[in-house]
Scaffold this motif. Structure first.
Motif, PDB file in Angstrom:
ATOM      1  N   LEU A 219      14.429   8.245  -5.289  1.00 31.99           N
ATOM      2  CA  LEU A 219      14.594   7.028  -4.508  1.00 31.99           C
ATOM      3  C   LEU A 219      13.333   6.166  -4.496  1.00 31.99           C
ATOM      4  O   LEU A 219      13.401   4.965  -4.256  1.00 31.99           O
ATOM      5  N   TYR A 220      12.182   6.775  -4.765  1.00 36.50           N
ATOM      6  CA  TYR A 220      10.928   6.026  -4.729  1.00 36.50           C
ATOM      7  C   TYR A 220      10.921   4.849  -5.701  1.00 36.50           C
ATOM      8  O   TYR A 220      10.358   3.804  -5.399  1.00 36.50           O
ATOM      9  N   ALA A 221      11.525   4.984  -6.842  1.00 36.12           N
ATOM     10  CA  ALA A 221      11.553   3.876  -7.810  1.00 36.12           C
ATOM     11  C   ALA A 221      12.285   2.667  -7.236  1.00 36.12           C
ATOM     12  O   ALA A 221      11.862   1.525  -7.423  1.00 36.12           O
ATOM     13  N   ILE A 222      13.358   2.933  -6.515  1.00 35.03           N
ATOM     14  CA  ILE A 222      14.127   1.849  -5.903  1.00 35.03           C
ATOM     15  C   ILE A 222      13.338   1.231  -4.753  1.00 35.03           C
ATOM     16  O   ILE A 222      13.330   0.010  -4.569  1.00 35.03           O
ATOM     17  N   THR A 223      12.635   2.068  -4.015  1.00 32.49           N
ATOM     18  CA  THR A 223      11.895   1.551  -2.857  1.00 32.49           C
ATOM     19  C   THR A 223      10.744   0.653  -3.265  1.00 32.49           C
ATOM     20  O   THR A 223      10.319  -0.195  -2.488  1.00 32.49           O
ATOM     21  N   TRP A 224      10.218   0.799  -4.469  1.00 33.81           N
ATOM     22  CA  TRP A 224       9.154  -0.085  -4.923  1.00 33.81           C
ATOM     23  C   TRP A 224       9.654  -1.525  -4.975  1.00 33.81           C
ATOM     24  O   TRP A 224       8.927  -2.453  -4.652  1.00 33.81           O
TER      25      TRP A 224
ATOM     26  N   VAL B  59       3.877  -1.963  10.962  1.00 39.03           N
ATOM     27  CA  VAL B  59       4.793  -1.023  11.632  1.00 39.03           C
ATOM     28  C   VAL B  59       6.089  -0.893  10.843  1.00 39.03           C
ATOM     29  O   VAL B  59       6.613   0.212  10.661  1.00 39.03           O
ATOM     30  N   GLU B  60       6.598  -1.998  10.359  1.00 36.90           N
ATOM     31  CA  GLU B  60       7.841  -1.959   9.563  1.00 36.90           C
ATOM     32  C   GLU B  60       7.630  -1.141   8.289  1.00 36.90           C
ATOM     33  O   GLU B  60       8.457  -0.305   7.929  1.00 36.90           O
ATOM     34  N   ALA B  61       6.495  -1.365   7.603  1.00 35.63           N
ATOM     35  CA  ALA B  61       6.198  -0.608   6.382  1.00 35.63           C
ATOM     36  C   ALA B  61       5.978   0.865   6.697  1.00 35.63           C
ATOM     37  O   ALA B  61       6.424   1.739   5.947  1.00 35.63           O
ATOM     38  N   LEU B  62       5.302   1.143   7.803  1.00 32.31           N
ATOM     39  CA  LEU B  62       5.055   2.537   8.206  1.00 32.31           C
ATOM     40  C   LEU B  62       6.362   3.258   8.506  1.00 32.31           C
ATOM     41  O   LEU B  62       6.592   4.388   8.049  1.00 32.31           O
ATOM     42  N   ASN B  63       7.239   2.623   9.256  1.00 35.10           N
ATOM     43  CA  ASN B  63       8.544   3.231   9.554  1.00 35.10           C
ATOM     44  C   ASN B  63       9.341   3.483   8.282  1.00 35.10           C
ATOM     45  O   ASN B  63       9.997   4.516   8.135  1.00 35.10           O
ATOM     46  N   PHE B  64       9.282   2.546   7.351  1.00 31.56           N
ATOM     47  CA  PHE B  64       9.999   2.699   6.091  1.00 31.56           C
ATOM     48  C   PHE B  64       9.456   3.896   5.306  1.00 31.56           C
ATOM     49  O   PHE B  64      10.216   4.732   4.818  1.00 31.56           O
ATOM     50  N   GLN B  65       8.139   3.985   5.203  1.00 30.31           N
ATOM     51  CA  GLN B  65       7.537   5.082   4.445  1.00 30.31           C
ATOM     52  C   GLN B  65       7.785   6.435   5.112  1.00 30.31           C
ATOM     53  O   GLN B  65       8.028   7.440   4.434  1.00 30.31           O
ATOM     54  N   LEU B  66       7.739   6.495   6.435  1.00 31.13           N
ATOM     55  CA  LEU B  66       8.030   7.745   7.142  1.00 31.13           C
ATOM     56  C   LEU B  66       9.487   8.160   6.971  1.00 31.13           C
ATOM     57  O   LEU B  66       9.785   9.344   6.780  1.00 31.13           O
ATOM     58  N   THR B  67      10.392   7.188   7.025  1.00 30.52           N
ATOM     59  CA  THR B  67      11.812   7.482   6.800  1.00 30.52           C
ATOM     60  C   THR B  67      12.026   8.028   5.391  1.00 30.52           C
ATOM     61  O   THR B  67      12.735   9.022   5.192  1.00 30.52           O
ATOM     62  N   LEU B  68      11.401   7.406   4.431  1.00 31.41           N
ATOM     63  CA  LEU B  68      11.525   7.842   3.039  1.00 31.41           C
ATOM     64  C   LEU B  68      10.946   9.243   2.856  1.00 31.41           C
ATOM     65  O   LEU B  68      11.550  10.096   2.192  1.00 31.41           O
ATOM     66  N   LEU B  69       9.789   9.499   3.455  1.00 29.96           N
ATOM     67  CA  LEU B  69       9.160  10.812   3.354  1.00 29.96           C
ATOM     68  C   LEU B  69      10.046  11.895   3.978  1.00 29.96           C
ATOM     69  O   LEU B  69      10.210  12.985   3.403  1.00 29.96           O
ATOM     70  N   MET B  70      10.631  11.606   5.131  1.00 28.32           N
ATOM     71  CA  MET B  70      11.533  12.583   5.763  1.00 28.32           C
ATOM     72  C   MET B  70      12.745  12.839   4.886  1.00 28.32           C
ATOM     73  O   MET B  70      13.206  13.977   4.768  1.00 28.32           O
ATOM     74  N   PHE B  71      13.270  11.799   4.247  1.00 32.43           N
ATOM     75  CA  PHE B  71      14.423  11.965   3.367  1.00 32.43           C
ATOM     76  C   PHE B  71      14.074  12.862   2.186  1.00 32.43           C
ATOM     77  O   PHE B  71      14.851  13.729   1.801  1.00 32.43           O
ATOM     78  N   VAL B  72      12.892  12.679   1.616  1.00 37.02           N
ATOM     79  CA  VAL B  72      12.460  13.503   0.477  1.00 37.02           C
ATOM     80  C   VAL B  72      12.311  14.953   0.910  1.00 37.02           C
ATOM     81  O   VAL B  72      12.734  15.879   0.204  1.00 37.02           O
ATOM     82  N   VAL B  73      11.750  15.189   2.084  1.00 39.06           N
ATOM     83  CA  VAL B  73      11.565  16.562   2.577  1.00 39.06           C
ATOM     84  C   VAL B  73      12.911  17.211   2.849  1.00 39.06           C
ATOM     85  O   VAL B  73      13.146  18.375   2.483  1.00 39.06           O
ATOM     86  N   VAL B  74      13.811  16.495   3.481  1.00 37.76           N
ATOM     87  CA  VAL B  74      15.122  17.059   3.821  1.00 37.76           C
ATOM     88  C   VAL B  74      15.929  17.391   2.572  1.00 37.76           C
ATOM     89  O   VAL B  74      16.647  18.394   2.534  1.00 37.76           O
ATOM     90  N   THR B  75      15.803  16.585   1.537  1.00 39.11           N
ATOM     91  CA  THR B  75      16.564  16.829   0.306  1.00 39.11           C
ATOM     92  C   THR B  75      15.806  17.744  -0.660  1.00 39.11           C
ATOM     93  O   THR B  75      16.197  17.861  -1.819  1.00 39.11           O
TER      94      THR B  75
ATOM     95  N   SER C 121       0.819  -1.218   0.000  1.00 38.89           N
ATOM     96  CA  SER C 121       0.000   0.000   0.000  1.00 38.89           C
ATOM     97  C   SER C 121       0.850   1.265   0.000  1.00 38.89           C
ATOM     98  O   SER C 121       0.359   2.342  -0.326  1.00 38.89           O
ATOM     99  N   GLY C 122       2.112   1.136   0.320  1.00 42.53           N
ATOM    100  CA  GLY C 122       3.006   2.285   0.275  1.00 42.53           C
ATOM    101  C   GLY C 122       3.249   2.796  -1.133  1.00 42.53           C
ATOM    102  O   GLY C 122       3.657   3.942  -1.320  1.00 42.53           O
ATOM    103  N   TYR C 123       2.981   1.962  -2.151  1.00 43.16           N
ATOM    104  CA  TYR C 123       3.161   2.393  -3.539  1.00 43.16           C
ATOM    105  C   TYR C 123       2.304   3.623  -3.839  1.00 43.16           C
ATOM    106  O   TYR C 123       2.755   4.564  -4.477  1.00 43.16           O
ATOM    107  N   LEU C 124       1.064   3.584  -3.403  1.00 43.44           N
ATOM    108  CA  LEU C 124       0.132   4.657  -3.752  1.00 43.44           C
ATOM    109  C   LEU C 124      -0.142   5.626  -2.612  1.00 43.44           C
ATOM    110  O   LEU C 124      -0.381   6.798  -2.858  1.00 43.44           O
TER     111      LEU C 124
END
Length: 169
Positions: A138-143, A115-131, A87-90
Motif C-alpha cells: 500500500l505504501y506505493a499508493i500512499t506516495w 497532524v493530518e500527515a501524522l494520523n495518516f502515517q500512523l494509520t498506515l503503519l498499524m495496517f502494515v503491522v496488522v496484516t 516527509s512521510g516518504y522516508l
C-alpha cells in the motif's frame, strides 16, 4: 387559540426571570419592583401574563458573534505543511511528528497539516503491522496521496486523507 392564551412552562419562565435580573443589575428596577416581577413571572399562567412582566423593559442586547478572520498562511507555513506530508516518504511518522512538535507551535496551519500527515502515517503503519507486512504494498499508493496532500499544503488549502484514523487532534 391565540398564543397569548397558551399556558407557560418553567422553561419559558427562566429567560424572563433572567431578563428581570439583568434589568435589576442595570438599575432599571428597584428591589421592591424586582421582587414583585419575579413573583409575577413565577406565578404566570399564560404567555400573555409572562409577556406583561417585561413589556416595559428594553430587550436584552443580543451578543455579537466574533468575526472569524480567515487564516492566510505564509509562504513558509505552506512549505512546512508540504514538508510534513512529504516527509512521510522516508521517515513514516517521525517527520510529521517533529514538524507538529516544532513548527506546529507557532502556526496552526502547519500543525493542522502535520497532524493530518501524522494520523495518516500512523494509520498506515498499524495496517502494515496488522496484516503482518502484506499491507506494505500500500505504501506505493500512499506516495501519490501524500504528494497530492503536499500540493494542497503548498497551495494554502486544507487536506484530509481518506480512510484515516484521527488518533491525534
Amino acid at each position: 387559540m391565540p398564543t397569548g392564551e397558551l399556558r407557560v412552562s418553567h422553561a419559558e419562565r427562566e429567560p424572563v426571570i433572567e431578563r428581570i435580573k439583568e434589568a435589576y443589575a442595570e438599575g432599571r428596577l428597584d428591589h421592591a419592583e424586582f421582587d414583585m416581577r419575579v413573583h409575577l413571572a413565577m406565578t404566570a399562567k399564560t404567555r400573555a401574563d409572562l409577556a406583561a412582566v417585561t413589556s416595559d423593559l428594553v430587550p436584552a442586547p443580543l451578543p455579537r458573534a466574533p468575526v472569524a478572520v480567515p487564516e492566510s498562511p505564509t509562504a513558509e507555513d505552506r512549505m512546512l505543511a508540504a514538508v510534513a506530508h512529504g516527509s512521510g516518504y522516508l521517515t513514516t511518522f517521525i517527520g510529521p511528528l517533529v514538524l507538529m512538535l516544532t513548527s506546529g507551535r507557532r502556526s496552526s496551519y502547519v500543525r493542522r497539516h502535520a497532524v493530518e500527515a501524522l494520523n495518516f502515517q500512523l494509520t498506515l503503519l498499524m495496517f502494515v503491522v496488522v496484516t503482518l507486512g502484506l499491507g506494505g504494498v500500500l505504501y506505493a499508493i500512499t506516495w501519490i496521496v501524500a504528494g497530492i496532500a503536499a500540493l494542497a499544503g503548498l497551495a494554502g488549502q486544507r487536506f484530509r486523507y481518506p480512510l484515516t484514523l484521527r488518533l491525534i487532534r
